[in-house]
Design an enzyme around this catalytic site. Structure first.
Site, short mmCIF file in Angstrom:
data_model
loop_
_atom_site.label_atom_id
_atom_site.label_comp_id
_atom_site.label_asym_id
_atom_site.label_seq_id
_atom_site.Cartn_x
_atom_site.Cartn_y
_atom_site.Cartn_z
N ASP A 110 0.88 -1.16 0.00
CA ASP A 110 0.00 0.00 0.00
C ASP A 110 0.92 1.22 0.00
OD1 ASP A 110 -2.05 1.79 0.05
OD2 ASP A 110 -3.13 0.85 1.68
C1 BGC Z 1 -4.93 3.38 0.03
C2 BGC Z 1 -5.00 2.40 -1.12
C3 BGC Z 1 -4.74 3.12 -2.41
C4 BGC Z 1 -3.40 3.81 -2.34
C5 BGC Z 1 -3.04 4.57 -3.59
C6 BGC Z 1 -3.67 4.22 0.00
O1 BGC Z 1 -3.75 5.26 0.93
O2 BGC Z 1 -5.00 2.70 1.26
O3 BGC Z 1 -6.26 1.78 -1.14
O4 BGC Z 1 -4.80 2.21 -3.47
O5 BGC Z 1 -3.42 4.75 -1.27
O6 BGC Z 1 -3.88 5.66 -3.76
#
Ligand code: BGC
Length: 751
Positions: free
Chosen positions: A227
């Site tokens: 993530d």
């Molecule tokens: C989120 C993800 C997301 C990623 C990219 C993170 O803060 O938890 O779900 O895909 O950011 O935007």
């Protein structure tokens, strides 16, 4: 094209294991390795051309905002999930996106989680089946999916560092199965590891999670992506199987990988394995086609949204009668709330406004529509402004034959990044609903919310309630379709609506404290708790009304082999309009050594039926429908015994059932001196021998005495054999027990 990685230097290889910038990977032009784009998200493409962020702050290029997972979850329709996934994939190709970051398939452990709108259900089967269909659809269009957030990421509070403390049975039965299904049935290109720790170890460097479970148990051969910003220890991450760090660290962590290999702390073979997995992603499509089917996808989004609306209550007022004068009140009728805040935020190609759509359909039916805002969307409104808005709405409602109140949660109340602390609707909205209902005009409430809201305090005052969740950009049209009956509602709750927040099983352990959240309710999540403990709810998991009626007749269930069951269910549309029905099959058992929920959803199928038509629906329940995770054996076990196959209109109402007996697994449960007297006597191989030996060594008087003393035996049942021996004064020779321990390792004969 396959790249020979032996031609790459260690530095080049390490550089491939983290991003170049926010949304793309690094290229190595001389080796023919292109950069690819990974971007959100679950229900539409968030392609940023200018400033980048993962919180939905800066703009992105227009794309279709499909219904978020909270809506698709309520559709219980895998074909729909597949179609939406495919359309998202097609838009990914248009924007040159190789990996689309979604779907989110975490379990809704608490109704308060700020990101519940991005997740399907409180149930692992619904989450897994719909997630699988979405990934299959998406990947059929070309891009790879990134199923997220792996794992036990069930809250926003402290999401970047909290340790989710969950026992293994609960992980295997509740929090991991949706991922397992998607991985084994849809082979997603990537899995995104979550920010949090799982049992004390960050998911981004958790070898149990990323290697043992994901790769060894499930056979995942794609890449694990972090993530955004989830990496905590890069070298440990490579060791654990975390391949691609996003968004990247400007080379800092690449250097750590290089140093660790040079200093002999990290096996270069592990780096190579990660590089190979990342390189496979570069084979996904990455040239933008710029071909966006704006109209086609808007129409798909409208149909999907309509089939996701859950009609919770209807005292005859819906569908709206021809020619009726309609009052539409509530700010969400003109300022639709159709998506959630954060990384999934889409810049929609267009947005349907419910009031306009209602007006358009009303015109064809000779209905007059009047409207009033009813409550302010701004937090700063004064008490007198609130009152004035309400009074104006009451006047409009009084003059109409039916009133529709658009209530719900605003962006302020729920979003990625924080959890809610209440299930209540804002006070001004509750006051409005009650005031409109008090006019005597039959009142319909349409709710727009990403997480469950309480219906208490006004539920009984209104004639109908439609839970319209967050429906994506075409939600306004979809709501009009359902209100007028152009579409017959067919959504069902994928999560329970409780009477009180306090009734939720996670209540005492959410969101945790001092760095830990204890999943103390174990497998009793959502309806598994409510139905087992007999806790009354407002609307149970699985509930949803239609404008027609369905009858479920016989259930025929028959064992297939030792551990599977074939089920056939007959459903008839007994009403006067076409509709869709969800056949929900639950399994209930008390057999086996662990406590099971009263019933668990094990299969479902959405069927479309013309009025008067009957359909036989056949479903296969495989061994996992009957298995629990045995922590002693470290595997799935199907205990032999009776299983009720129950077909329910929802998790609380069984409409037809049949019991089948399964042979189950031949379990080898090895005895030790720590096993209890009960374990020893209850052991299928050793027990009978022990009994026979004891009987042979007893005089008839002793045997009669033992018979009379059955209660005394109960008292020692839970005593470990080691302690029991002390009290038997050497009556059972230790050598005999040692032989029996050896014997306990042989499989039991089939029951
Ligand atoms: C989120 C993800 C997301 C990623 C990219 C993170 O803060 O938890 O779900 O895909 O950011 O935007």
């Amino acid at each position: 094209m396959s790249i020979d990685i032996s031609q790459l230097t260690l530095e080049q290889k390490a550089s491939l294991l983290s991003g170049r910038d926010f949304w793309s990977t690094k290229e190595i032009a001389e080796a023919g390795i292109p950069s690819i784009v990974l971007t959100d998200g679950p229900h539409g493409i968030r392609r940023q051309a200018g400033l980048a962020d993962h919180l939905g702050i800066h703009d992105s290029l227009p794309s279709t905002c499909f219904p978020p997972a909270v809506a698709i979850g309520s559709s219980w329709d895998r074909d729909l999930a597949r179609a939406v996934g495919q359309a998202v994939g097609e838009e990914g190709v248009a924007f040159g996106v190789s990996v689309v970051l979604g779907p989110g398939i975490n379990i809704k452990r608490s109704p308060l989680c700020g990101r519940n709108f991005e997740y399907y259900s409180e149930d692992p089967l619904v989450s897994g089946v719909l997630g699988t269909a979405h990934v299959q659809g998406l990947q059929s269009a070309g891009p790879g999916a990134s199923v997220k957030h792996f794992a036990a990421n069930n809250q926003e509070a402290e999401r970047m560092r909290v340790s989710a403390d969950v026992d293994e049975r609960t992980l295997r039965e509740i929090y991991l199965p949706a991922f397992e299904r998607v991985v084994t049935e849809a082979a997603p290109a990537t899995v995104m590891c979550s920010y949090n720790k799982v049992n004390g170890v960050y998911a981004s460097h958790n070898p149990w999670l990323l290697t043992r479970v994901l790769r060894e148990d499930w056979g995942f051969d794609g890449a694990v992506v972090s993530d955004w910003g989830a990496v905590n220890n890069r070298v440990e991450g490579v060791r654990a199987g975390m391949d691609l760090e996003m968004p990247g660290s400007n080379g800092a962590t690449d250097a750590q990988i290089v140093a660790a290999v040079r200093e002999g702390r990290l096996d270069e073979a592990l780096v190579d394995a990660s590089v190979r997995r990342v390189l496979r992603l570069t084979e996904l499509p990455h040239d933008a086609t710029d071909e966006l089917d704006v109209d086609g996808h808007h129409a798909l989004a409208r149909g999907a949204a309509a089939d996701s609306i859950v009609l919770l209550k209807n005292e005859g007022v819906l569908p709206l009668a021809e020619g009726a004068s309609i009052a539409v009140v509530g700010a969400f009728a003109t300022a639709p709330r159709f998506q959630g805040g954060g990384s999934s935020h889409i810049n929609p190609t267009r947005v349907d406004v419910a009031l306009d759509e209602i007006r358009a359909l009303a015109e064809d039916r000779g209905s007059r529509v009047s409207a009033a805002a009813g409550f302010p969307l701004e937090a700063e409104a004064s008490a007198s402004e609130v009152e004035a808005l309400r009074a104006a709405a009451v006047e409009v409602a009084s003059a109409a034959e039916v009133a529709i109140v658009f209530a719900g949660l605003g962006d302020r109340e729920e979003s990625e990044g924080f959890d809610r602390d209440t299930l209540l609707l804002p006070e001004a909205q509750v006051a409005l609903i009650r005031a409109v209902a008090a006019t005597g005009t039959p009142t319909v409430v349409v709710l727009s919310n990403g997480g469950v809201v309480s219906l208490e305090g006004w539920h009984d005052d209104v004639a109908a309630i439609a839970e319209a969740w967050l429906l994506g950009q075409a939600g306004g049209g979809a709501i009009a379709d359902v209100l007028f009956g152009t579409v017959n509602p067919s959504g069902h709750l994928a999560e329970t609506i409780p009477l009180r927040l306090e009734d939720n099983p996670s209540f005492l352990n959410f969101p945790g404290e001092q760095g830990h959240v204890r999943y103390g309710e174990g497998v009793f999540v959502g309806y598994r708790h409510y139905v087992t403990a007999g806790v009354p709810v407002r609307y149970p998991f699985g509930h949803g009304l239609s404008y027609t009626t369905f009858r479920t007749d016989a259930v025929e269930a028959r064992a297939v082999g030792d551990d599977a069951v074939d089920v056939e269910v007959t459903v008839t549309n007994t009403g006067d309009r076409a509709g869709k029905h969800v056949v929900q099959v639950y399994v209930s058992t008390t057999t086996g050594p662990v406590r099971r929920p009263l019933r668990e959803l094990r299969a479902f199928e959405k069927v479309s039926l013309e009025p008067g038509r009957t359909r036989r629906v056949a479903l296969r329940l495989d061994r996992r429908a009957f298995a629990y995770w045995d922590v002693e054996i470290g595997d799935w076990v199907v205990p032999g015994g009776a299983y009720a196959i129950e077909v329910g209109d929802d998790a609380s109402s069984v409409v037809a059932a049949q019991t089948v007996t399964l042979t189950g697994d031949a379990i080898v449960r090895e005895l030790t001196m720590e096993s209890t007297v009960g374990d020893w006597f209850g052991h299928p191989v050793v027990g009978p021998q022990l009994m026979a030996g004891l009987a042979a060594s007893m005089s008839p008087e002793q045997a009669a005495q033992a018979e009379q003393n059955a209660d005394g035996l109960r008292m020692v049942e839970s005593m470990p054999m080691q302690q029991f021996l002390v009290f038997t004064n050497g009556a059972i020779p230790i050598e005999a027990l040692e032989q029996l321990i050896d014997l306990s390792k042989t499989p039991a004969p089939a029951a």
